[in-house]
Structures are given as C-alpha cells and as structure tokens.
Motif scaffolding. Structure first.
Motif, mmCIF file in Angstrom:
data_model
loop_
_atom_site.group_PDB
_atom_site.id
_atom_site.type_symbol
_atom_site.label_atom_id
_atom_site.label_comp_id
_atom_site.label_asym_id
_atom_site.label_seq_id
_atom_site.Cartn_x
_atom_site.Cartn_y
_atom_site.Cartn_z
ATOM 1 N N GLY A 148 57.511 72.289 122.903
ATOM 2 C CA GLY A 148 58.652 71.512 122.762
ATOM 3 C C GLY A 148 59.895 72.528 122.619
ATOM 4 N N TRP A 149 61.121 72.077 122.343
ATOM 5 C CA TRP A 149 62.130 73.115 122.205
ATOM 6 C C TRP A 149 62.122 73.803 121.032
ATOM 7 N N ARG A 150 62.276 75.237 121.232
ATOM 8 C CA ARG A 150 62.303 75.967 120.006
ATOM 9 C C ARG A 150 63.578 76.968 119.902
ATOM 10 N N ALA A 151 63.782 77.161 118.886
ATOM 11 C CA ALA A 151 64.779 78.609 118.797
ATOM 12 C C ALA A 151 64.053 79.762 118.815
ATOM 13 N N ILE A 152 65.078 80.639 119.655
ATOM 14 C CA ILE A 152 64.469 82.037 119.912
ATOM 15 C C ILE A 152 65.668 83.071 119.569
ATOM 16 N N GLU A 153 65.022 84.158 118.921
ATOM 17 C CA GLU A 153 66.094 85.132 118.742
ATOM 18 C C GLU A 153 66.231 86.387 119.493
ATOM 19 N N ARG A 154 67.255 86.917 119.991
ATOM 20 C CA ARG A 154 67.176 88.179 120.637
ATOM 21 C C ARG A 154 66.832 89.101 119.691
ATOM 22 N N THR A 155 66.399 90.626 120.184
ATOM 23 C CA THR A 155 66.180 91.617 119.434
ATOM 24 C C THR A 155 67.535 92.451 119.427
ATOM 25 N N LYS A 156 67.564 93.507 118.881
ATOM 26 C CA LYS A 156 68.787 94.182 118.764
ATOM 27 C C LYS A 156 68.607 95.132 120.095
ATOM 28 N N ALA A 157 67.499 95.460 120.817
ATOM 29 C CA ALA A 157 67.493 96.146 122.269
ATOM 30 C C ALA A 157 68.070 94.962 123.217
ATOM 31 N N ALA A 158 68.116 93.971 122.918
ATOM 32 C CA ALA A 158 68.631 92.877 123.959
ATOM 33 C C ALA A 158 70.059 92.872 124.012
ATOM 34 N N GLU A 159 70.725 93.388 123.279
ATOM 35 C CA GLU A 159 72.352 93.181 123.337
ATOM 36 C C GLU A 159 72.910 93.986 124.267
ATOM 37 N N ASP A 182 70.776 94.551 127.175
ATOM 38 C CA ASP A 182 69.922 94.258 128.474
ATOM 39 C C ASP A 182 70.955 93.325 129.320
ATOM 40 N N PRO A 183 70.740 93.664 130.656
ATOM 41 C CA PRO A 183 71.680 92.960 131.734
ATOM 42 C C PRO A 183 71.362 91.600 131.694
ATOM 43 N N VAL A 184 70.038 91.072 131.101
ATOM 44 C CA VAL A 184 69.438 89.585 131.437
ATOM 45 C C VAL A 184 69.769 88.850 130.078
ATOM 46 N N LEU A 185 69.176 89.303 129.090
ATOM 47 C CA LEU A 185 69.194 88.881 127.679
ATOM 48 C C LEU A 185 70.458 88.604 127.186
ATOM 49 N N SER A 186 71.145 89.765 127.384
ATOM 50 C CA SER A 186 72.743 89.859 126.796
ATOM 51 C C SER A 186 73.508 88.527 127.130
ATOM 52 N N ALA A 187 73.221 87.850 128.162
ATOM 53 C CA ALA A 187 73.862 86.493 128.737
ATOM 54 C C ALA A 187 73.664 85.621 127.827
ATOM 55 N N VAL A 188 72.926 85.662 126.846
ATOM 56 C CA VAL A 188 72.623 84.286 125.867
ATOM 57 C C VAL A 188 73.134 84.995 124.629
ATOM 58 N N PRO A 189 73.345 83.809 123.626
ATOM 59 C CA PRO A 189 73.654 84.222 122.040
ATOM 60 C C PRO A 189 72.511 84.970 121.603
ATOM 61 N N GLU A 190 72.783 85.450 120.239
ATOM 62 C CA GLU A 190 71.785 86.079 119.358
ATOM 63 C C GLU A 190 70.365 85.146 119.119
ATOM 64 N N GLN A 191 70.862 83.872 118.894
ATOM 65 C CA GLN A 191 69.910 82.634 118.845
ATOM 66 C C GLN A 191 70.200 81.794 119.976
ATOM 67 N N PHE A 192 69.150 81.093 120.640
ATOM 68 C CA PHE A 192 69.465 80.106 121.530
ATOM 69 C C PHE A 192 68.099 79.345 121.713
ATOM 70 N N TRP A 193 68.308 78.219 122.376
ATOM 71 C CA TRP A 193 67.064 77.397 122.649
ATOM 72 C C TRP A 193 66.406 77.274 124.068
ATOM 73 N N SER A 194 65.135 77.085 123.803
ATOM 74 C CA SER A 194 64.351 76.921 125.349
ATOM 75 C C SER A 194 63.104 76.263 124.945
ATOM 76 N N PHE A 195 62.381 75.807 126.079
ATOM 77 C CA PHE A 195 61.260 75.078 126.260
ATOM 78 C C PHE A 195 59.866 75.638 126.137
ATOM 79 N N GLN A 196 59.124 75.460 125.271
ATOM 80 C CA GLN A 196 57.667 76.139 125.043
ATOM 81 C C GLN A 196 56.723 75.264 125.380
ATOM 82 N N HIS A 204 61.200 95.356 123.983
ATOM 83 C CA HIS A 204 61.102 94.011 123.580
ATOM 84 C C HIS A 204 62.347 93.329 123.444
ATOM 85 N N LEU A 205 62.549 92.207 123.741
ATOM 86 C CA LEU A 205 63.941 91.415 124.209
ATOM 87 C C LEU A 205 64.197 90.270 123.330
ATOM 88 N N ALA A 206 63.101 89.301 122.933
ATOM 89 C CA ALA A 206 63.121 88.238 122.062
ATOM 90 C C ALA A 206 61.936 87.885 121.478
#
Length: 233
Positions: free
Chosen positions: A110-121, A123-137, A151-153
């Motif tokens: 289902g849809w779950r909340a996910i958090e970026r890591t500090k390293a993701a700030e 990162d050219p891909v993970l920096s495109a989303v907020p610190e917390q975002f939603w996605s399907f699992q 480690h990015l999320a």
C-alpha cells in the motif's frame, strides 16, 4: 537516448517512468526477460530499467536469467550508465554489487510514507522529493546495502528503501512508477493476491487513493524525471 526496459512479470507498467521517458523522447526497447527474450548487450543502450516481479532475487532455479541480469546491471553501473532497479530490480542491483538478499522478512503493501536520508539532500535524484514523501509498496523481501552504496531513503518498516552505487545506478524498493492508474489496474488484475496480502485493502482502496495517491504520483514523477535527466545519449 536509447533505454532498455527489462520486464520480469507478465503485467508490468512503466507508469511514471514511462511518462518521463516519453517526455525525453527516449527510444525505448522492452525486453520480456520472464518469457525468455534475450537480455541486451552492455553497449546496446544508454540506460537500463529493471522492473519488479513475483519472483525473488535469488530465484535462479525457476528464473535462470536472473544472475545474467544482475551481471548486466553491474556492467552498466560500472560503465557510468544510469541503472534503475525498482522492487525486484533494486534487490537484483544489491545482489549485483555483492550484498545479501533477505527473503520474506520485510512485507509492505500500500501507500506508505518514506523519509530521505541526510545523504539524499545532495543526490541528483532523491533531492527532487521532499524530506518525507509517499509511494506505493508491494514486497516481502529486502537486502543489505552494498559496501559501496549511498543510502538514500528509509521508513520505519524497511530501512533500505533506496540507494545509489557509483554515478547513477539506483535501487528503489518502493514502486514510485506506480501511479494511481497503475495501482487501480493491479487491483483489478490481482484481487485474490491483494486480499491475501492485505485483507480488506480493496474495500479501502478508493479512500486510500484519495488520501495518498496524488502525493505519491507527484513524488514518483519527480523521481522519474530526475533519473532520466542523468542519461547521456
């Protein structure tokens, strides 16, 4: 821009990744590896996408192409070509870089909340989303991080949600390609499987899609566009 998409299941949707590739006018070749189609060569494409499937990343007896696919992902990654592994694809990328796959210990649906890591700030891909975002699992397995990975999320249930190896080889445990339309299709195609996985979820699906689906779609398209921008034709 030549991109190979590897399908590991009869019902596979490119979803938000397909939208981003269409926007970039990519020349896409779809390879149905699950049905015996030959994998591409290491120099045939500028980037490689590996989607999910019902099998696990160590299921070599039933799917003998899996070691070859893991090796191909490693070859593309070491050449600096973008690799995108989603769900099973992320597990195969971890395997390709020498990490341990953990089978059946990390169920999420289902849809779950996910958090970026500090390293993701940065990162050219993970920096495109907020610190917390939603996605399907939709998975049961997880993996250790490769020794060379960033480690990015993460989330509270499964720590290794996203990682990068080298310049542009990315593994995503979550299905950011899965827009609301994709999830609705999965609900029609796999109702019995979903009911066993998450009893009652199909009844709640419309309300959950209304609550979390738009945010998930937005994050998924942002991630897809950011990854596609890494492709050098």
């Amino acid at each position: 821009m030549r991109v190979a998409i590897i399908e590991n299941s009869r019902i596979t949707h490119a979803g938000q990744v397909g939208v981003a590739l269409t926007e970039a006018r990519a020349e896409v070749t779809v390879i149905r590896a699950y049905s015996g189609e030959a994998l591409p060569g290491p120099g045939d494409h500028d980037a490689l996408v590996v989607f999910g499937g019902e099998q696990n990343a160590l299921d070599d007896d039933r799917h003998p192409y899996l070691p070859c696919l893991a090796n191909l992902m490693h070859t593309y990654g070491e050449a600096g070509k973008p690799v995108l592994g989603i769900c099973l694809g992320s597990q195969l990328l971890a395997r390709a870089y020498g990490a341990q796959n953990r089978i059946g210990i990390a169920p999420e649906f289902g849809w779950r909340a996910i958090e970026r890591t500090k390293a993701a700030e940065s990162d050219p891909v993970l920096s495109a989303v907020p610190e917390q975002f939603w996605s399907f699992q939709w998975h049961d397995d997880t993996f250790d991080l490769p020794a060379s990975a960033v480690h990015l999320a993460e989330n509270a249930d499964v720590r290794h949600q996203a990682f990068r190896v080298g310049r542009a080889a990315y593994g995503f445990q979550f299905h950011f390609e899965a827009s609301r339309a994709v999830v609705a299709n999965w609900s029609r195609e796999f109702p019995d499987m979903i009911e066993r996985k998450e009893p009652g979820w199909l009844t709640r699906h419309p309300e959950l899609a209304e609550r979390h689906g738009a945010l998930s779609d937005e994050a998924g398209l942002a991630l897809a566009r950011a990854w596609v921008r890494l492709i050098n034709p």
